[in-house]
Motif scaffolding. Sequence first.
Motif, PDB file in Angstrom:
ATOM      1  N   VAL A 457       1.165  -1.016  -0.105  1.00 60.54           N
ATOM      2  CA  VAL A 457      -0.463  -0.283   0.020  1.00 60.54           C
ATOM      3  C   VAL A 457       0.725   1.395   0.233  1.00 60.54           C
ATOM      4  O   VAL A 457       0.810   2.188  -0.120  1.00 60.54           O
ATOM      5  N   LYS A 458       1.961   0.980   1.115  1.00 52.53           N
ATOM      6  CA  LYS A 458       3.080   2.636   0.957  1.00 52.53           C
ATOM      7  C   LYS A 458       3.607   2.595  -0.332  1.00 52.53           C
ATOM      8  O   LYS A 458       3.564   4.230  -0.831  1.00 52.53           O
ATOM      9  N   ALA A 459       4.007   1.676  -1.168  1.00 47.88           N
ATOM     10  CA  ALA A 459       4.807   2.126  -2.051  1.00 47.88           C
ATOM     11  C   ALA A 459       3.297   1.687  -3.323  1.00 47.88           C
ATOM     12  O   ALA A 459       3.887   3.151  -3.800  1.00 47.88           O
ATOM     13  N   VAL A 460       2.271   1.655  -3.376  1.00 48.93           N
ATOM     14  CA  VAL A 460       1.569   2.163  -4.513  1.00 48.93           C
ATOM     15  C   VAL A 460       1.298   3.104  -4.146  1.00 48.93           C
ATOM     16  O   VAL A 460       0.873   4.733  -4.941  1.00 48.93           O
ATOM     17  N   ARG A 461       0.957   3.759  -2.538  1.00 48.48           N
ATOM     18  CA  ARG A 461       0.455   4.901  -2.667  1.00 48.48           C
ATOM     19  C   ARG A 461       1.982   6.254  -3.110  1.00 48.48           C
ATOM     20  O   ARG A 461       0.983   7.490  -3.409  1.00 48.48           O
ATOM     21  N   TRP A 462       3.042   5.505  -3.450  1.00 48.21           N
ATOM     22  CA  TRP A 462       4.106   6.883  -3.450  1.00 48.21           C
ATOM     23  C   TRP A 462       4.253   7.160  -4.783  1.00 48.21           C
ATOM     24  O   TRP A 462       4.210   8.157  -5.322  1.00 48.21           O
ATOM     25  N   ILE A 463       3.775   5.339  -5.994  1.00 51.31           N
ATOM     26  CA  ILE A 463       3.858   5.796  -7.302  1.00 51.31           C
ATOM     27  C   ILE A 463       2.654   6.458  -7.595  1.00 51.31           C
ATOM     28  O   ILE A 463       2.617   7.728  -8.507  1.00 51.31           O
ATOM     29  N   GLU A 464       1.493   6.804  -6.465  1.00 50.70           N
ATOM     30  CA  GLU A 464       1.127   7.292  -7.477  1.00 50.70           C
ATOM     31  C   GLU A 464       0.251   8.284  -7.311  1.00 50.70           C
ATOM     32  O   GLU A 464      -0.614   9.646  -7.570  1.00 50.70           O
ATOM     33  N   TYR A 465       1.379   9.170  -6.095  1.00 48.39           N
ATOM     34  CA  TYR A 465       1.968  10.530  -5.679  1.00 48.39           C
ATOM     35  C   TYR A 465       2.456  10.907  -6.855  1.00 48.39           C
ATOM     36  O   TYR A 465       1.907  12.190  -7.105  1.00 48.39           O
ATOM     37  N   LEU A 466       3.396  10.341  -7.332  1.00 46.03           N
ATOM     38  CA  LEU A 466       4.798  10.450  -8.453  1.00 46.03           C
ATOM     39  C   LEU A 466       3.090  11.557  -9.536  1.00 46.03           C
ATOM     40  O   LEU A 466       3.769  12.004 -10.384  1.00 46.03           O
ATOM     41  N   LEU A 467       2.306  10.389  -9.878  1.00 48.79           N
ATOM     42  CA  LEU A 467       1.785  10.259 -10.996  1.00 48.79           C
ATOM     43  C   LEU A 467       0.764  11.337 -11.246  1.00 48.79           C
ATOM     44  O   LEU A 467       0.654  12.078 -12.112  1.00 48.79           O
ATOM     45  N   ARG A 468       0.170  11.607  -9.826  1.00 47.08           N
ATOM     46  CA  ARG A 468      -1.174  12.857  -9.404  1.00 47.08           C
ATOM     47  C   ARG A 468       0.422  14.117  -9.464  1.00 47.08           C
ATOM     48  O   ARG A 468      -0.289  14.973 -10.571  1.00 47.08           O
ATOM     49  N   TYR A 469       0.891  13.758  -8.898  1.00 49.95           N
ATOM     50  CA  TYR A 469       1.743  15.772  -8.761  1.00 49.95           C
ATOM     51  C   TYR A 469       3.213  15.945  -9.925  1.00 49.95           C
ATOM     52  O   TYR A 469       3.832  16.437  -9.657  1.00 49.95           O
ATOM     53  N   ASN A 470       3.376  14.506 -10.519  1.00 47.23           N
ATOM     54  CA  ASN A 470       4.571  14.761 -12.004  1.00 47.23           C
ATOM     55  C   ASN A 470       5.959  15.048 -10.639  1.00 47.23           C
ATOM     56  O   ASN A 470       6.544  15.831 -11.269  1.00 47.23           O
ATOM     57  N   ASP A 471       5.821  15.091  -9.107  1.00 44.15           N
ATOM     58  CA  ASP A 471       7.085  15.603  -8.498  1.00 44.15           C
ATOM     59  C   ASP A 471       7.162  15.311  -7.310  1.00 44.15           C
ATOM     60  O   ASP A 471       6.218  15.546  -6.594  1.00 44.15           O
ATOM     61  N   THR A 472       8.851  14.625  -7.129  1.00 39.71           N
ATOM     62  CA  THR A 472       8.975  14.418  -5.906  1.00 39.71           C
ATOM     63  C   THR A 472      10.346  15.199  -5.805  1.00 39.71           C
ATOM     64  O   THR A 472      11.223  14.804  -4.476  1.00 39.71           O
ATOM     65  N   SER A 473      10.891  15.906  -6.633  1.00 39.64           N
ATOM     66  CA  SER A 473      12.621  16.552  -6.345  1.00 39.64           C
ATOM     67  C   SER A 473      12.383  17.611  -5.107  1.00 39.64           C
ATOM     68  O   SER A 473      13.646  16.863  -4.667  1.00 39.64           O
ATOM     69  N   PHE A 474      11.376  17.905  -4.510  1.00 32.47           N
ATOM     70  CA  PHE A 474      11.739  17.935  -2.753  1.00 32.47           C
ATOM     71  C   PHE A 474      11.842  17.521  -1.646  1.00 32.47           C
ATOM     72  O   PHE A 474      12.750  18.183  -1.238  1.00 32.47           O
ATOM     73  N   LEU A 475      11.694  16.096  -1.718  1.00 32.26           N
ATOM     74  CA  LEU A 475      12.253  15.584  -0.598  1.00 32.26           C
ATOM     75  C   LEU A 475      13.658  15.057  -1.636  1.00 32.26           C
ATOM     76  O   LEU A 475      14.045  14.220  -0.442  1.00 32.26           O
ATOM     77  N   SER A 476      14.085  15.268  -2.191  1.00 34.02           N
ATOM     78  CA  SER A 476      15.819  14.899  -2.151  1.00 34.02           C
ATOM     79  C   SER A 476      16.381  16.024  -2.214  1.00 34.02           C
ATOM     80  O   SER A 476      15.618  17.021  -1.684  1.00 34.02           O
TER      81      SER A 476
END
Length: 532
Positions: A457-476
């Motif tokens: 659930v955690k992995a899919v949630r992060w994958i779909e978060y990235l799909l929705r918002y198209n950005d996780t650069s702020f996490l790096s």
Amino acid sequence: MKTYVFLMLTYVATTTEGANILITFEAPRRSHQIWISNVVEQLLERKHNVTMAIPFPDTLARIKAKVRESIDEVTAEHENYTSIALEGIITYHKHFDQRQLIHSGLVGSLKTSHRYNYDICDRVYRSKGFQRLWSYPDSFKFDLIIVDVSLGQCLYPLIKKFGGAQVVGFSPSSLNPYLSSVFGSDDQSAYIPSRHLRDVDLRFFFDRLLNYLTNKFEYVFKQNWELKSIENLAEKHLQEEFNFEELQRSVSLLLVNYNPLLNRAQLLPPNIVPVAGLHLKRPEELPSVLAMILNKAFLGVVFVSLGTDIQPEILCHADTKTIANALGRLVQKTVIWKNRTINTDLPENIVVHAWMPQNELLAHANTKLLITTGGLLSIQEAIVHGIPVIGLPITEDHRENMKIITENKLGLQLDVTNLTEDLIYDSVTTVLNNPVFKDNMDTFSLKFKAQLENPVVKAVRWIEYLLRYNDTSFLSPSTRYVSSFSAKSFDVELFIFVVLLFAIFSIARACLSCLKLIYRYRNRTQVKVKSQ
């Protein structure tokens, strides 16, 4: 309440739209396929369009069969599923001599690993499957690429090919210092031992120094030599320029098989998402013949499995016979051995088969012990089902995993280069007859299963978060984008050191000048006194 309902409706609306997702890895290792399979199932069920490019096309049908009702339906490509085989890799892996991994130290291990990765990448670029992907029209777009980053970097050109896609990395192996550094984690050499070192005690300075130098050597070797050599190989095959270091930094998120209970607690930046046990699932029904054997084994079953990735031939005929003779002395126990090449006469209590449903076997109430090389997925399955372990580690990863087992008294470790019948028999009977191992494993199992969130659930949630918002650069963390010299503040520390050194030198020089003046003054005074 209205706001909550609105947010839920928005989430449902955004996640039901099928995204184009490419999942790919070049590692000819079944464990990597097994580890990501639950995520694949979930993405298919959520109507995403999934393309898998891996060395195991035969496994794809079995994965998809769990999503579809009929196995007949999976023989054809469906509207949301495409399989691409990277052929030729498995053949190379079968002929690779894994015995050289047993005795190799740091330099030997890195050289062997590099040669293996390089040859694998060479076959990837030559494969029809990769060429099929590479020939996709420029107008075709993937919304997301999920790529294995635990072995090598030969699939990085696909990140450039489908440049508009967000990229998620995954690693079924434990989080090692090199991979952690690549994603911006601070240097942890002071408390996380290198997998290449044995019997290192980080409480002592020189052990920490050795650990630091080992981790630095591995990082420099992989980033400055291996990455560049595979980049050159890709340019040679694909006739295009690449910057692998830049492509590596475009992997914005890492899903890793990490749990502090098993892999030592360490500081993680937010772009490293621990999802230990991603492959774990509810046990299914055992095949009828196997179920009958286990149900009749009232005095217990010993399960022998050297994992999915280690060649059975890595044990010579003499070692195989030694293990068989030792287990044959357990006349009251049933031994089930997963092995497809064994060719020696076996005692009557040993049952051999080429394939065994490991998760289901370990879940059976009569299973009492697992004998394994120490692969992380097997260790996690044993822990979940509360089964003590005896390890025969082959690689550095195996030895690191077995440290957790031995340090917590969950089992014992044997040296695969020094096996004797008495040693194996004594170790097995010790673990079976001493309740400490079983009690410790049961306690460990409860802690491991008490995760706050299901890893799938955690992995899919992060994958779909990235799909929705198209950005996780702020996490790096910004340490990913600067040199390690600056990221670790070595430049600041060097400046402070130079300033302190200059200050000490200046103070020492001033003191020396004062002493000289005092000495001259005293000499002059003494001369005047004498002259009077």
